[in-house]
Scaffold this active site. Structure first.
Site: not given
Ligand SMILES: NC(=O)c1ccc[n+]([C@@H]2O[C@H](COP(=O)([O-])OP(=O)(O)OC[C@H]3O[C@@H](n4cnc5c(N)ncnc54)[C@H](OP(=O)(O)O)[C@@H]3O)[C@@H](O)[C@H]2O)c1
Length: 263
Positions: A36, A188, A39, A190, A186
């Protein structure tokens, strides 16, 4: 002669997305690390370089038309298309109201769907699209009314988009619970992403492009929090595995821990 495959990973600057970039780069894929904020992407690329891995950081806010079209143009003109798209970027906002419902669905469902529409024509034959979904999008967590609509075999893309919009409208009007919707934008989003996976798998099959969904489990990231049992690398494992499945492999399925799960 082997041609190097190219992958675009959204939200590749941290958390699970960063580990997906690492896993794909280790497998010899040319990785375009979408971030996003540019940097943050460049910082993540420097982090990966410490392990001898080279990736291409690019600004890709999936909600911004100019970012999406710039990456589509570069993918077409400079990389000869792509072989892998990993839709990892997402938000999970605190609280629940109409604003949360609108913002969450616009990033987690609509922007992901639009990016996929824009990039799928340049996914080369034999390529694959991987959605990063969540257990919170599993059908069995929803009311019977909602389950019936999302799992309707006659569901179309227009109807799917309209369903997600009608959820936001119902939250605005204060009627979502009466209509059987949960208080989770969230979840809905997914659920809709899993439905989209099946629709796109069908539509893109004639071009030899596979579309699958994945669930990383509960992962220690900014989103998952510190109590989560899995590391980001463990969460990324099934996503990388699905992205690297050979052509002719499964499509329209949902995987966790490298095994198919019911959606
Ligand atoms: N962690 C869990 O337990 C878990 C469980 C089930 C599914 N998931 C799924 O796994 C995936 C990754 O999650 P995570 O846990 O790694 O989350 P995270 O650490 O919060 O990372 C989310 C990433 O998405 C990016 N992002 C958010 N809005 C964006 C946009 N408009 N354009 C481009 N990038 C954007 C963030 O960028 P910024 O750094 O700029 O904010 C970050 O790089 C997600 O789809 C999440 O729903 C996670």
């Amino acid at each position: 002669m082997t041609t190097q495959r190219t992958a675009i990973v959204t939200g590749g600057n941290r958390g699970i997305g960063l580990e997906v970039c690492r896993g794909l780069a280790r497998a010899g894929v040319q990785v375009v690390l979408g971030a996003r904020e540019l940097a943050a992407g460049q910082e993540a690329a420097r982090e990966l370089a410490k392990s001898g891995l080279t990736v291409l950081p690019r600004k890709l806010d999936i909600t911004l038309e100019e970012d999406r079209s710039a990456i589509a143009r570069e993918a077409r003109d400079a990389w000869g298309g792509i072989e892998i798209l990993v839709n990892n970027a997402a938000i999970d906002l605190r609280g629940f109201d109409a604003n949360v419902a609108r913002t969450t669905t616009s990033v987690d469902y609509f922007a992901t769907a639009i990016l996929t529409d824009e990039l799928s024509p340049i996914v080369n034959s034999g390529g694959t699209i991987v959605m990063v979904s969540s257990g919170l999008g599993a059908l069995d967590g929803f009311s019977e009314e909602i389950r019936a609509q999302f799992s309707d075999p006659a569901l179309t893309r227009e109807r799917l988009d309209a369903l997600v919009s009608s959820f936001v409208r119902a939250v605005e009007e204060g009627t979502h619970e009466r209509q059987g919707w949960p208080s989770s934008a969230y979840g809905v989003s997914k659920l809709a992403l899993n439905a989209l996976t099946r629709l796109l798998a069908h539509d893109l099959a004639p071009r030899g492009v596979r579309v699958n969904s994945t669930c990383p489990g509960w992962v220690k990231t900014r989103m998952g929090g510190n109590s989560a049992p899995r590391t980001a690398a463990e969460g990324a494992d099934t996503i990388v595995w699905a992205a690297l499945l050979p052509s002719g492999g499964p499509s329209g399925r949902w995987f966790r821990d490298r095994s198919e799960i019911p959606w």
